[in-house]
Design a protein around this motif. Structure first.
Motif, PDB file in Angstrom:
ATOM      1  N   PRO A 191     -11.990  -2.324 -42.326  1.00  0.00           N
ATOM      2  CA  PRO A 191     -12.680  -1.176 -41.712  1.00  0.00           C
ATOM      3  C   PRO A 191     -14.002  -1.579 -41.074  1.00  0.00           C
ATOM      4  CG  PRO A 191     -12.895  -1.125 -44.105  1.00  0.00           C
ATOM      5  CD  PRO A 191     -11.927  -2.228 -43.798  1.00  0.00           C
ATOM      6  N   ASP A 192     -14.536  -0.641 -40.306  1.00  0.00           N
ATOM      7  CA  ASP A 192     -15.798  -0.895 -39.591  1.00  0.00           C
ATOM      8  C   ASP A 192     -16.989  -1.083 -40.532  1.00  0.00           C
ATOM      9  OD1 ASP A 192     -14.992   1.365 -36.837  1.00  0.00           O
ATOM     10  OD2 ASP A 192     -14.407  -0.708 -37.280  1.00  0.00           O
ATOM     11  N   ARG A 193     -16.814  -0.768 -41.801  1.00  0.00           N
ATOM     12  CA  ARG A 193     -17.893  -1.021 -42.767  1.00  0.00           C
ATOM     13  C   ARG A 193     -18.219  -2.522 -42.834  1.00  0.00           C
ATOM     14  NH1 ARG A 193     -17.048  -0.787 -47.693  1.00  0.00           N
ATOM     15  NH2 ARG A 193     -14.779  -0.851 -47.782  1.00  0.00           N
ATOM     16  N   PHE A 194     -17.255  -3.319 -42.421  1.00  0.00           N
ATOM     17  CA  PHE A 194     -17.452  -4.763 -42.395  1.00  0.00           C
ATOM     18  C   PHE A 194     -17.901  -5.157 -40.986  1.00  0.00           C
ATOM     19  CE2 PHE A 194     -15.577  -6.305 -46.397  1.00  0.00           C
ATOM     20  CZ  PHE A 194     -15.006  -5.135 -46.856  1.00  0.00           C
ATOM     21  N   SER A 195     -19.065  -5.747 -40.903  1.00  0.00           N
ATOM     22  CA  SER A 195     -19.570  -6.188 -39.608  1.00  0.00           C
ATOM     23  C   SER A 195     -20.201  -7.558 -39.762  1.00  0.00           C
ATOM     24  CB  SER A 195     -20.586  -5.196 -39.040  1.00  0.00           C
ATOM     25  OG  SER A 195     -21.719  -5.130 -39.888  1.00  0.00           O
ATOM     26  N   GLY A 196     -20.426  -8.208 -38.646  1.00  0.00           N
ATOM     27  CA  GLY A 196     -20.974  -9.553 -38.722  1.00  0.00           C
ATOM     28  C   GLY A 196     -21.911  -9.860 -37.583  1.00  0.00           C
ATOM     29  N   HIS A 197     -22.410 -11.060 -37.676  1.00  0.00           N
ATOM     30  CA  HIS A 197     -23.316 -11.522 -36.626  1.00  0.00           C
ATOM     31  C   HIS A 197     -23.293 -13.042 -36.628  1.00  0.00           C
ATOM     32  CE1 HIS A 197     -26.666 -10.983 -33.840  1.00  0.00           C
ATOM     33  NE2 HIS A 197     -27.237 -12.008 -34.419  1.00  0.00           N
ATOM     34  N   GLN A 198     -23.448 -13.608 -35.437  1.00  0.00           N
ATOM     35  CA  GLN A 198     -23.624 -15.054 -35.350  1.00  0.00           C
ATOM     36  C   GLN A 198     -24.894 -15.340 -34.579  1.00  0.00           C
ATOM     37  OE1 GLN A 198     -20.801 -17.457 -33.062  1.00  0.00           O
ATOM     38  NE2 GLN A 198     -20.984 -19.123 -34.546  1.00  0.00           N
ATOM     39  N   PHE A 199     -25.642 -16.298 -35.033  1.00  0.00           N
ATOM     40  CA  PHE A 199     -26.923 -16.645 -34.439  1.00  0.00           C
ATOM     41  C   PHE A 199     -26.778 -17.840 -33.502  1.00  0.00           C
ATOM     42  CE2 PHE A 199     -29.307 -13.695 -36.954  1.00  0.00           C
ATOM     43  CZ  PHE A 199     -28.571 -13.555 -38.105  1.00  0.00           C
ATOM     44  N   PRO A 200     -27.779 -18.069 -32.647  1.00  0.00           N
ATOM     45  CA  PRO A 200     -27.678 -19.188 -31.697  1.00  0.00           C
ATOM     46  C   PRO A 200     -27.459 -20.545 -32.366  1.00  0.00           C
ATOM     47  CG  PRO A 200     -29.420 -17.710 -31.019  1.00  0.00           C
ATOM     48  CD  PRO A 200     -28.966 -17.234 -32.375  1.00  0.00           C
ATOM     49  N   ASN A 201     -27.866 -20.702 -33.618  1.00  0.00           N
ATOM     50  CA  ASN A 201     -27.646 -21.987 -34.309  1.00  0.00           C
ATOM     51  C   ASN A 201     -26.279 -22.023 -34.997  1.00  0.00           C
ATOM     52  OD1 ASN A 201     -27.978 -20.271 -36.465  1.00  0.00           O
ATOM     53  ND2 ASN A 201     -29.558 -21.483 -37.487  1.00  0.00           N
TER      54      ASN A 201
END
Lengths: 113, 114
Positions: free
Chosen positions: B61-71
Motif C-alpha cells: 500500500p501507499d503507506r510504504f514510501s521511499g526515497h533515494q539520495f544523490p549518493n
C-alpha cells in the motif's frame, strides 16, 4: 499467488553426504534463477545462479540444475558441511529484467556432524 | 569494500506511528531495492529506486514510501503502522545493468509493531 515454491520447509543430512534442495515455479516468463543462503541475524547471501538458457551451473561444491519443462530447479551441495546449515531461498527474476526478485518460502538445511 | 549497510538494527514502534529505515548500498551500486520478510516467509519485493526515482513497485500500500539520495543511499518510510508490518526489512543493491540478477543484501532492520 505463490509463483516460486519451496515445498520442503526443512532438510537434514549427514556431513559429507549430498544435500538436494528443490524449488518449483509457475511463471514461464522467469528467465533467471538464483539461490541465496541466510544465517540468523544476517541478510541473504548470494550463492549461485542460472540463466534459463542453461540447464546446469556449477560452482565448487554447489550445482544448480534447471528443468524448464517441469518448471523446477534444484540446488545440490556436495559434500555437505556443518557450516552449510542455514535457510536457503530460491528466487526468480522476470524476463523484463525489472530488478524484482520473487522468492520462495525457504528451506532450512541442517547438516549434522 | 563495505557491503550493504542498514540502520537501525532493531526498532520497536506502536500502532499508528511512522518509521524510517535507512540503507547504504554496496560501493559501486546505484540501484536499491527494499524487501519485507515476514516470519517463516521469503522476502517480498516492496520497491526499487534508481536515479532517485521509484522504478518498480510490488504489491504494497501507499503507506510504504521511499526515497533515494544523490549518493545512492535510500530510506524506506512506513506510515500508520499496523501490527502486520512487523517484519525484517531488507535492503538490496546492485548495479543497474545487473539489477535483475544478483542483488546484494544488507543485514536487515527488525521492526516490531506493538
Amino acid at each position: 499467488d505463490q509463483q516460486v515454491k519451496q515445498n520442503s520447509p526443512s532438510l537434514s543430512v549427514q556431513e559429507g553426504r549430498i544435500s538436494i534442495l528443490n524449488c518449483d515455479y509457475t511463471n514461464s516468463m522467469f528467465d533467471y534463477f538464483l539461490w541465496y543462503k541466510k544465517y540468523p541475524a544476517e541478510g541473504p547471501t548470494f550463492l549461485i545462479s542460472i540463466s534459463s538458457i542453461k540447464d546446469k551451473n556449477e560452482d565448487g561444491r554447489f550445482t544448480v540444475f534447471l528443468n524448464k519443462s517441469a518448471k523446477h530447479l534444484s540446488l545440490h551441495i556436495v559434500p555437505s558441511q556443518p557450516g552449510d546449515s542455514a535457510v536457503y531461498f530460491c528466487a526468480a527474476s522476470p524476463a523484463s529484467n525489472t530488478g524484482k526478485l520473487i522468492f520462495g518460502q525457504g528451506t532450512t538445511l541442517q547438516v549434522k556432524p | 569494500d563495505a557491503g550493504v549497510t542498514q540502520s537501525p538494527t532493531h526498532l520497536i514502534k506502536t500502532r499508528g506511528q511512522q518509521v524510517t529505515l535507512r540503507c547504504s548500498p554496496k560501493s559501486g551500486h546505484d540501484t536499491v531495492s527494499w524487501y519485507q520478510q515476514a516470519l517463516g516467509q521469503g522476502p517480498q519485493f516492496i520497491f526499487q529506486y534508481y536515479e532517485e526515482e521509484e522504478r518498480q513497485r510490488g504489491n504494497f500500500p501507499d503507506r510504504f514510501s521511499g526515497h533515494q539520495f544523490p549518493n545512492y543511499s535510500s530510506e524506506l518510510n512506513v506510515n500508520a503502522l499496523l501490527l502486520g508490518d512487523s517484519a525484517l526489512y531488507l535492503c538490496a543493491s546492485s548495479p543497474l545493468a545487473r539489477q535483475g540478477y544478483e542483488q546484494y543484501f544488507g543485514p536487515g532492520t527488525r521492526l516490531t509493531v506493538t
